[in-house]
Design an enzyme around this catalytic site. Structure first.
Site, PDB file in Angstrom:
ATOM      1  N   CYS A   1      -9.617  27.384  12.134  1.00  0.00           N
ATOM      2  CA  CYS A   1     -10.623  26.811  13.054  1.00  0.00           C
ATOM      3  C   CYS A   1     -10.143  26.582  14.499  1.00  0.00           C
ATOM      4  CB  CYS A   1     -10.972  25.223  12.501  1.00  0.00           C
ATOM      5  SG  CYS A   1     -12.668  24.909  12.454  1.00  0.00           S
TER       6      CYS A   1
ATOM      7  N   GLU B   1     -10.346   5.497  -8.616  1.00  0.00           N
ATOM      8  CA  GLU B   1      -9.218   5.068  -7.886  1.00  0.00           C
ATOM      9  C   GLU B   1     -10.010   4.214  -6.887  1.00  0.00           C
ATOM     10  OE1 GLU B   1      -6.804   7.819  -5.589  1.00  0.00           O
ATOM     11  OE2 GLU B   1      -5.766   6.084  -4.577  1.00  0.00           O
TER      12      GLU B   1
ATOM     13  N   SER C   1       0.935  -1.160  -0.106  1.00  0.00           N
ATOM     14  CA  SER C   1       0.077  -0.121   0.011  1.00  0.00           C
ATOM     15  C   SER C   1       0.904   1.134  -0.138  1.00  0.00           C
ATOM     16  CB  SER C   1      -0.859   0.164   1.127  1.00  0.00           C
ATOM     17  OG  SER C   1      -0.063   0.066   2.370  1.00  0.00           O
TER      18      SER C   1
ATOM     19  N   HIS D   1     -11.469  26.579   6.842  1.00  0.00           N
ATOM     20  CA  HIS D   1     -10.283  25.803   6.283  1.00  0.00           C
ATOM     21  C   HIS D   1     -10.021  26.307   4.931  1.00  0.00           C
ATOM     22  CE1 HIS D   1     -10.041  22.983   9.641  1.00  0.00           C
ATOM     23  NE2 HIS D   1     -11.308  22.845   9.692  1.00  0.00           N
TER      24      HIS D   1
ATOM     25  N   LEU E   1       1.539   3.408  -2.362  1.00  0.00           N
ATOM     26  CA  LEU E   1       2.544   3.554  -3.434  1.00  0.00           C
ATOM     27  C   LEU E   1       2.390   4.974  -4.219  1.00  0.00           C
ATOM     28  CD1 LEU E   1       2.542   0.066  -5.109  1.00  0.00           C
ATOM     29  CD2 LEU E   1       4.274   1.215  -4.078  1.00  0.00           C
TER      30      LEU E   1
ATOM     31  N   GLU F   1      -7.018  26.163   3.633  1.00  0.00           N
ATOM     32  CA  GLU F   1      -6.117  25.273   2.852  1.00  0.00           C
ATOM     33  C   GLU F   1      -6.671  24.209   1.905  1.00  0.00           C
ATOM     34  OE1 GLU F   1      -7.077  25.242   6.005  1.00  0.00           O
ATOM     35  OE2 GLU F   1      -7.380  23.056   7.118  1.00  0.00           O
TER      36      GLU F   1
HETATM   37  N1  GLN Z   1     -13.270  21.232  17.774  1.00  0.00           N
HETATM   38  C1  GLN Z   1     -13.528  22.486  17.095  1.00  0.00           C
HETATM   39  C2  GLN Z   1     -14.872  22.701  16.812  1.00  0.00           C
HETATM   40  O1  GLN Z   1     -15.518  21.621  16.621  1.00  0.00           O
HETATM   41  C3  GLN Z   1     -12.765  22.975  15.824  1.00  0.00           C
HETATM   42  C4  GLN Z   1     -12.830  22.203  14.679  1.00  0.00           C
HETATM   43  C5  GLN Z   1     -11.606  22.197  13.733  1.00  0.00           C
HETATM   44  O2  GLN Z   1     -10.486  22.489  13.897  1.00  0.00           O
HETATM   45  N2  GLN Z   1     -11.955  21.741  12.461  1.00  0.00           N
HETATM   46  O3  GLN Z   1     -15.492  23.482  16.484  1.00  0.00           O
END
Ligand code: GLN
Length: 547
Positions: free
Chosen positions: A380, A139, A13, A519, A15, A521
């Site tokens: 977050c 995949e 696994s 998020h 790879l 990212e």
């Molecule tokens: N634990 C926090 C919440 O539920 C932050 C969640 C996170 O960082 N993705 O709000």
């Protein structure tokens, strides 16, 4: 009608099936085709949302709110195609849907079996959006021979029979181990893996062979002969310094050509690889370096913060610098001075997380960044803790905390600056939650808009005041404390459009201190670095110049 490429793995696994699929998707796009990538995972969890990041790595969230495998992150980073709920499925999801239908009586009294009921469910899933793209890349997680994966292999075999001849191809990824004692690459594991695949009715059209050493033509020919694959369709995959070299590397060894040949697409459209040439140029010609600390809890497994690490790399590419990421375990300075652990970094990032462990250390990291004027990006949980730090140390609320950590404590007196969110607006309706709800799929998930304050640092960075970002959280900063915090300089510079949920906070008198509830990212790409990450790295470079 789409053409289908099924990607399977054998021998061992990890790879790099996900990366290979993503790179192939990018190469097909470079030839002018539209693509969509999908992941079929054999495990029995309904989705990875409830799996520990220590075990499974990051949970990747889609715009439409699915909690999916981190490979979908690779797919998006390489193709720019936003993944959807319907791009990720597990055995758990398939079985739970089949059982739900059985309970409803949808099968009209039939005996429910793996073939055809489970395999039909899988085939229906693969077929979703068939008319939307030129190529669908699917995949299969795990390796050939895994017990849980069998229904998936059987389903893709049937699927290729259901479709027109030449509409589906199979690509198999294997490993060629190198025996140092005899100085040889060994092909036998690959032969066995293909034999296993053929025994369940799947004959690979293309073999991708991972190897740490160059594969001589003689060995390629031998693999082709024993595995019944054309020699040109035996594609070497060598280790790379950066994953973003994969599209060019695979192009140079003929992967996209082999795929087009297998589909008999002739003449093959010429590729335009300028995007990937530029990406490589930025990686290979960095003009400086910065050191950024990620202060987290899941630092033993880098995959737990996969997208953050990649987004920082993209931020570096935007500024033509190399970003050296160091993982710092927040628990180490839960009760001691963080300075010896954090001095020397040009910027500090506190990522998302769940539960109380390590949070005191992260709060100290936020304080360190605030007081030393080091760039800080809190994501977050990293934002929520920055707000708690501000409440405790600047706004005179020493008991400030979050219901996520303190609600169990009962006796413990605390100020719930971060509270359990029980109601919010999504589009035209209101979502309601209670304490004690199921853990799976009940967070505030997926894309939501935010409105940014004119003149704020974030409005400058985004170049506008309306943004859309992906969320995954259960707790929320309470606007009840907004006035007290803003009076001390912590600006609530991004809010949900209805003004009820804080999305971004920033210190007005700090060179770069931003906390975001979402998020960012997840949306960054090497060819389109996320503005927050690009500007965070830019700020880190400024610090580097001052040091
Ligand atoms: N634990 C926090 C919440 O539920 C932050 C969640 C996170 O960082 N993705 O709000």
């Amino acid at each position: 009608m789409a053409r289908y490429i099924f990607i399977t793995g054998g021998v061992v696994s990890s790879l790099g099936k996900g990366l290979t699929s993503a790179a192939l998707g990018a190469l097909l796009q470079a030839r002018g085709f539209s693509v969509r990538l999908r992941k079929l995972d054999p495990y029995l969890n309904v989705d990875p949302g409830t799996m520990s990041p220590f075990e499974h790595g990051e949970v990747f969230v889609t715009d439409d709110g699915a909690e999916t495998d981190l490979d979908l992150g690779h797919y998006e980073r390489f193709t720019g195609v936003a993944a959807r709920k319907t791009d990720s499925v597990s055995s758990g999801r398939i079985y739970s849907d089949v059982l739900e239908k059985e309970r409803r009586g949808d099968y009209l009294g039939k005996t429910i079996q793996v073939i055809p009921h489970v395999t039909n469910e899988i085939k229906d899933f693969i077929n979703i959006g068939d008319d939307e793209v030129d190529f669908m890349l699917c995949e299969i997680g795990g390796t050939v021979g895994d017990i849980e994966a069998l229904p998936f292999f059987e389903a893709i075999r049937q699927f290729s029979q259901d479709k027109a001849p030449g509409q589906c191809i199979f690509m198999h990824l294997t490993l060629l181990p190198y025996l140092a004692a005899s100085g040889e690459l060994k092909t036998k594991p690959t032969q066995h893996s293909v034999k296993e695949l053929r025994s369940i009715g799947i004959a690979p059209d293309i073999l991708v062979c991972r190897s740490e050493h160059p594969i001589p033509d003689k060995e390629r020919a031998k693999i082709g002969l024993f595995c019944n694959v054309r020699q040109e369709a035996v594609i070497p995959a060598y280790d790379l310094k950066s994953i973003y070299e994969a599209p060019m590397a695979y192009h140079n060894v003929g992967l996209d050509q082999a795929v087009l040949d297998a589909f008999q697409i002739n003449p093959a459209p010429k590729p335009n690889l300028s995007r990937w040439q530029d990406v490589e140029d930025r990686i290979h010609h960095a003009e400086g370096e910065v050191n950024i600390a990620i202060v987290g809890k899941y630092v033993q497994l880098e995959d737990a913060y996969k997208s953050i690490k990649e987004a920082l790399t993209h931020g570096g590419m935007a500024n033509r610098v190399k970003v050296n990421v160091e993982w710092v375990d927040a628990e180490v300075f839960d009760t001691v001075d963080p300075a010896p652990h954090l001095e020397g970094f040009h910027a500090i990032l506190v990522p998302g997380g769940f539960g109380e462990r390590g949070t005191e250390g992260k709060i100290k990291a936020a304080e360190f960044a605030r007081t030393r004027k080091i760039p800080y990006l809190g994501i977050c949980l990293g934002m929520q803790l920055a707000v708690i730090e501000a409440a405790r140390n600047v706004a005179g609320m020493p008991e400030a905390g979050s219901e996520e950590f303190d609600h169990e404590a009962g006796e413990k007196r605390f100020e719930p600056v971060v509270y359990h969110l029980k109601e919010w607006v999504q589009g035209n309706y209101t979502v309601k939650r209670k304490v004690g709800d199921d853990k799976g799929g009940t967070m505030r998930l997926g894309a939501y808009n935010a409105t940014l304050a004119e003149g704020s640092n974030v409005a400058r960075i985004y170049g506008g005041t309306t943004i859309e970002e992906r969320h995954r959280h259960r707790y929320e900063v309470d606007t009840k404390y907004r006035e007290a915090l803003e009076a001390k300089g912590l600006q609530f510079s991004g809010m949900s459009p209805d003004g009820r949920l804080p999305e971004i906070v920033e210190w007005a008198d700090h060179p770069w201190f931003i906390g975001v509830q979402f998020h960012p990212e997840l949306k960054s790409k090497p060819f389109e670095p996320h503005p927050l990450f690009a500007d965070f790295v830019r700020a880190a470079i400024e610090v580097e110049r001052l040091v």
